[in-house]
Design a protein around this motif. Sequence first.
Motif, PDB file in Angstrom:
ATOM      1  N   UNK A   1       0.897  -7.522 -10.624  1.00  0.00           N
ATOM      2  CA  UNK A   1      -0.253  -6.401 -11.021  1.00  0.00           C
ATOM      3  C   UNK A   1       0.083  -5.159 -10.937  1.00  0.00           C
ATOM      4  N   UNK A   2       1.049  -4.478 -11.462  1.00  0.00           N
ATOM      5  CA  UNK A   2       1.578  -3.040 -11.244  1.00  0.00           C
ATOM      6  C   UNK A   2       0.252  -2.172 -11.374  1.00  0.00           C
ATOM      7  N   UNK A   3      -0.290  -2.414 -12.427  1.00  0.00           N
ATOM      8  CA  UNK A   3      -1.552  -1.533 -13.207  1.00  0.00           C
ATOM      9  C   UNK A   3      -2.499  -1.618 -12.191  1.00  0.00           C
ATOM     10  N   UNK A   4      -3.022  -2.680 -11.357  1.00  0.00           N
ATOM     11  CA  UNK A   4      -3.885  -2.581 -10.522  1.00  0.00           C
ATOM     12  C   UNK A   4      -3.449  -1.874  -9.129  1.00  0.00           C
ATOM     13  N   UNK A   5      -2.188  -1.540  -8.941  1.00  0.00           N
ATOM     14  CA  UNK A   5      -1.574  -1.056  -7.952  1.00  0.00           C
ATOM     15  C   UNK A   5      -1.681   0.665  -8.209  1.00  0.00           C
ATOM     16  N   UNK A   6      -1.691   0.832  -9.537  1.00  0.00           N
ATOM     17  CA  UNK A   6      -1.477   2.115  -9.957  1.00  0.00           C
ATOM     18  C   UNK A   6      -3.136   2.806  -9.853  1.00  0.00           C
ATOM     19  N   UNK A   7      -3.922   1.995 -10.285  1.00  0.00           N
ATOM     20  CA  UNK A   7      -5.562   2.267 -10.225  1.00  0.00           C
ATOM     21  C   UNK A   7      -5.965   2.487  -8.784  1.00  0.00           C
ATOM     22  N   UNK A   8      -5.440   1.595  -7.782  1.00  0.00           N
ATOM     23  CA  UNK A   8      -5.943   1.696  -6.530  1.00  0.00           C
ATOM     24  C   UNK A   8      -5.258   3.047  -5.944  1.00  0.00           C
ATOM     25  N   UNK A   9      -4.117   3.266  -6.303  1.00  0.00           N
ATOM     26  CA  UNK A   9      -3.589   4.678  -5.520  1.00  0.00           C
ATOM     27  C   UNK A   9      -3.988   5.677  -6.299  1.00  0.00           C
ATOM     28  N   UNK A  10      -4.430   5.734  -7.477  1.00  0.00           N
ATOM     29  CA  UNK A  10      -5.033   6.767  -8.138  1.00  0.00           C
ATOM     30  C   UNK A  10      -6.460   7.018  -7.532  1.00  0.00           C
TER      31      UNK A  10
ATOM     32  N   UNK B   1     -13.153   5.322   1.145  1.00  0.00           N
ATOM     33  CA  UNK B   1     -11.881   5.074   1.030  1.00  0.00           C
ATOM     34  C   UNK B   1     -11.037   3.942   2.083  1.00  0.00           C
ATOM     35  N   UNK B   2     -12.139   3.554   2.896  1.00  0.00           N
ATOM     36  CA  UNK B   2     -11.544   2.328   3.545  1.00  0.00           C
ATOM     37  C   UNK B   2     -11.500   0.829   2.929  1.00  0.00           C
ATOM     38  N   UNK B   3     -12.421   1.068   1.837  1.00  0.00           N
ATOM     39  CA  UNK B   3     -12.506  -0.231   0.991  1.00  0.00           C
ATOM     40  C   UNK B   3     -11.369  -0.419  -0.004  1.00  0.00           C
ATOM     41  N   UNK B   4     -10.825   0.888  -0.497  1.00  0.00           N
ATOM     42  CA  UNK B   4      -9.642   0.802  -1.262  1.00  0.00           C
ATOM     43  C   UNK B   4      -8.520   0.335  -0.248  1.00  0.00           C
ATOM     44  N   UNK B   5      -8.215   0.828   0.868  1.00  0.00           N
ATOM     45  CA  UNK B   5      -7.489   0.553   1.808  1.00  0.00           C
ATOM     46  C   UNK B   5      -7.582  -1.217   2.201  1.00  0.00           C
ATOM     47  N   UNK B   6      -8.604  -1.729   2.284  1.00  0.00           N
ATOM     48  CA  UNK B   6      -8.700  -3.132   2.624  1.00  0.00           C
ATOM     49  C   UNK B   6      -8.283  -3.871   1.544  1.00  0.00           C
ATOM     50  N   UNK B   7      -8.330  -3.314   0.140  1.00  0.00           N
ATOM     51  CA  UNK B   7      -7.861  -4.339  -0.825  1.00  0.00           C
ATOM     52  C   UNK B   7      -6.265  -4.348  -1.011  1.00  0.00           C
ATOM     53  N   UNK B   8      -5.636  -3.319  -0.316  1.00  0.00           N
ATOM     54  CA  UNK B   8      -4.167  -3.425  -0.432  1.00  0.00           C
ATOM     55  C   UNK B   8      -3.525  -4.437   0.220  1.00  0.00           C
TER      56      UNK B   8
END
Length: 110
Positions: free
Chosen positions: A68-77, A103-110
């Motif tokens: 799911x590279x699109x999801x990674x792109x969205x998370x990074x953006x 910001x923490x919630x985004x980190x936890x999803x990675x």
Amino acid sequence: MGNSKKTYYISVGDGLITELSTVSPWNFKIEATDEEIIQLRHYFDQVYSSDWKGFYRAQLPFIEYHYDSENDEVDNANKRIYEMLYDLGDEQTREHIRTQRLMTKIDEQE
């Protein structure tokens, strides 16, 4: 293009960046230069173009998507959006990002 900062009002949900606080609902108030706003707009564009790619892919079941590279792109953006808002925001903006742990919630999803 100048280096002088102006006040902008940001609505992350619909990618709105405006200088007018009365135009529509907004979440964050920041002070930014023209260059910083161009960068922020770029991150919003990344999120929305990736969302559309994901939408079209979901409509076409014969396309394999085992990664799911699109999801990674969205998370990074999204991460970069919140980092910028935190750096450029007023105290209320920073406090909101801290208390909501955005910001923490985004980190936890990675």
